[in-house]
Design a protein around this motif. Structure first.
Motif, PDB file in Angstrom:
ATOM      1  N   ALA A 135       2.191  -2.097  -7.918  1.00  0.00           N
ATOM      2  CA  ALA A 135       1.821  -2.123  -6.499  1.00  0.00           C
ATOM      3  C   ALA A 135       0.319  -1.943  -6.320  1.00  0.00           C
ATOM      4  CB  ALA A 135       2.584  -1.043  -5.733  1.00  0.00           C
ATOM      5  N   VAL A 136      -0.304  -1.096  -7.132  1.00  0.00           N
ATOM      6  CA  VAL A 136      -1.759  -0.907  -7.058  1.00  0.00           C
ATOM      7  C   VAL A 136      -2.471  -2.212  -7.411  1.00  0.00           C
ATOM      8  CG1 VAL A 136      -3.717   0.239  -8.202  1.00  0.00           C
ATOM      9  CG2 VAL A 136      -1.793   1.588  -7.385  1.00  0.00           C
ATOM     10  N   ARG A 137      -2.005  -2.900  -8.455  1.00  0.00           N
ATOM     11  CA  ARG A 137      -2.613  -4.186  -8.832  1.00  0.00           C
ATOM     12  C   ARG A 137      -2.448  -5.205  -7.701  1.00  0.00           C
ATOM     13  NH1 ARG A 137      -0.570  -2.714 -13.993  1.00  0.00           N
ATOM     14  NH2 ARG A 137       1.336  -3.875 -13.644  1.00  0.00           N
ATOM     15  N   ALA A 138      -1.251  -5.279  -7.131  1.00  0.00           N
ATOM     16  CA  ALA A 138      -1.020  -6.220  -6.026  1.00  0.00           C
ATOM     17  C   ALA A 138      -1.890  -5.862  -4.827  1.00  0.00           C
ATOM     18  CB  ALA A 138       0.459  -6.223  -5.631  1.00  0.00           C
ATOM     19  N   ASN A 139      -2.011  -4.581  -4.549  1.00  0.00           N
ATOM     20  CA  ASN A 139      -2.833  -4.120  -3.431  1.00  0.00           C
ATOM     21  C   ASN A 139      -4.298  -4.499  -3.649  1.00  0.00           C
ATOM     22  OD1 ASN A 139      -2.787  -2.635  -0.891  1.00  0.00           O
ATOM     23  ND2 ASN A 139      -4.045  -1.134  -1.965  1.00  0.00           N
ATOM     24  N   ALA A 140      -4.783  -4.366  -4.879  1.00  0.00           N
ATOM     25  CA  ALA A 140      -6.173  -4.712  -5.184  1.00  0.00           C
ATOM     26  C   ALA A 140      -6.424  -6.199  -4.965  1.00  0.00           C
ATOM     27  CB  ALA A 140      -6.506  -4.320  -6.624  1.00  0.00           C
ATOM     28  N   HIS A 177       0.832  -1.204   0.000  1.00  0.00           N
ATOM     29  CA  HIS A 177       0.000   0.000   0.000  1.00  0.00           C
ATOM     30  C   HIS A 177       0.871   1.260   0.000  1.00  0.00           C
ATOM     31  CE1 HIS A 177      -3.608   2.355   0.754  1.00  0.00           C
ATOM     32  NE2 HIS A 177      -2.914   3.018   1.646  1.00  0.00           N
ATOM     33  N   ARG A 178       1.897   1.276   0.826  1.00  0.00           N
ATOM     34  CA  ARG A 178       2.809   2.434   0.874  1.00  0.00           C
ATOM     35  C   ARG A 178       3.540   2.610  -0.450  1.00  0.00           C
ATOM     36  NH1 ARG A 178       5.572   0.534   5.819  1.00  0.00           N
ATOM     37  NH2 ARG A 178       3.864   0.465   7.266  1.00  0.00           N
ATOM     38  N   LEU A 179       3.983   1.513  -1.019  1.00  0.00           N
ATOM     39  CA  LEU A 179       4.689   1.564  -2.297  1.00  0.00           C
ATOM     40  C   LEU A 179       3.761   2.067  -3.408  1.00  0.00           C
ATOM     41  CD1 LEU A 179       7.484   0.932  -3.422  1.00  0.00           C
ATOM     42  CD2 LEU A 179       6.720  -1.393  -3.842  1.00  0.00           C
ATOM     43  N   ALA A 180       2.515   1.637  -3.376  1.00  0.00           N
ATOM     44  CA  ALA A 180       1.537   2.087  -4.375  1.00  0.00           C
ATOM     45  C   ALA A 180       1.335   3.600  -4.303  1.00  0.00           C
ATOM     46  CB  ALA A 180       0.201   1.367  -4.171  1.00  0.00           C
ATOM     47  N   GLY A 181       1.418   4.146  -3.110  1.00  0.00           N
ATOM     48  CA  GLY A 181       1.241   5.584  -2.956  1.00  0.00           C
ATOM     49  C   GLY A 181       2.499   6.385  -3.217  1.00  0.00           C
ATOM     50  N   SER A 182       3.633   5.871  -2.796  1.00  0.00           N
ATOM     51  CA  SER A 182       4.855   6.671  -2.889  1.00  0.00           C
ATOM     52  C   SER A 182       5.560   6.591  -4.235  1.00  0.00           C
ATOM     53  CB  SER A 182       5.834   6.280  -1.773  1.00  0.00           C
ATOM     54  OG  SER A 182       6.263   4.938  -1.923  1.00  0.00           O
ATOM     55  N   ALA A 183       5.565   5.436  -4.864  1.00  0.00           N
ATOM     56  CA  ALA A 183       6.338   5.263  -6.105  1.00  0.00           C
ATOM     57  C   ALA A 183       5.944   6.259  -7.200  1.00  0.00           C
ATOM     58  CB  ALA A 183       6.232   3.829  -6.607  1.00  0.00           C
ATOM     59  N   PRO A 184       4.661   6.444  -7.493  1.00  0.00           N
ATOM     60  CA  PRO A 184       4.316   7.407  -8.537  1.00  0.00           C
ATOM     61  C   PRO A 184       4.713   8.847  -8.183  1.00  0.00           C
ATOM     62  CG  PRO A 184       2.453   5.974  -8.087  1.00  0.00           C
ATOM     63  CD  PRO A 184       3.489   5.703  -7.034  1.00  0.00           C
ATOM     64  N   THR A 185       4.702   9.162  -6.914  1.00  0.00           N
ATOM     65  CA  THR A 185       5.099  10.495  -6.463  1.00  0.00           C
ATOM     66  C   THR A 185       6.535  10.791  -6.861  1.00  0.00           C
ATOM     67  OG1 THR A 185       3.587  10.317  -4.584  1.00  0.00           O
ATOM     68  CG2 THR A 185       5.333  11.972  -4.424  1.00  0.00           C
TER      69      THR A 185
END
Length: 117
Positions: A69-74, A51-59
């Motif tokens: 990461a978003v796909r894995a989180n889903a 979840h953290r990686l999904a939020g921080s990486a695109p930033t």
């Protein structure tokens, strides 16, 4: 004085240099869940990392890492009930689905990691 572009570039470089540690933590958490899929705390530890990686990486400009990461989180969100006291068969099936996304995320991280493949 360092200008804003230089500071931003330094932040991006620092984030990229943290990727090997993030990848290692992700791999350890994934291994822990596979080893003991009956532990909901292990599921949550893995979910938090992703979840953290999904939020921080695109930033920090790592769009593909963020997408993976978003796909894995889903998939983890959909699988949550399987790890909250469901049957062993449900956990095993969920582990397979989660595993596909985790392996993809690890591959993308390898591509983005300094010195990675």
């Amino acid at each position: 004085m360092i200008d804003a572009d230089s500071r931003l570039e330094a932040l991006h470089a620092r984030y990229r240099s943290s990727l090997p540690g993030k990848r290692a933590s992700l791999e350890l958490a994934w291994h822990a869940l596979r080893t003991d899929p009956n532990g909901p705390e292990k599921f949550e530890a893995l979910r938090r990392l992703i979840h953290r990686l999904a939020g921080s990486a695109p930033t920090y400009g790592l769009i593909e890492v963020g997408r993976a990461a978003v796909r894995a989180n889903a998939v983890l969100d959909k699988s949550r009930s399987a790890f909250d006291g469901n049957t062993q068969a449900a956990r095993a099936a969920s582990l397979v689905q989660v595993g596909v996304q985790i392996e993809r995320l690890l591959q993308v991280l390898d591509q983005e990691t300094p010195g990675g493949s």
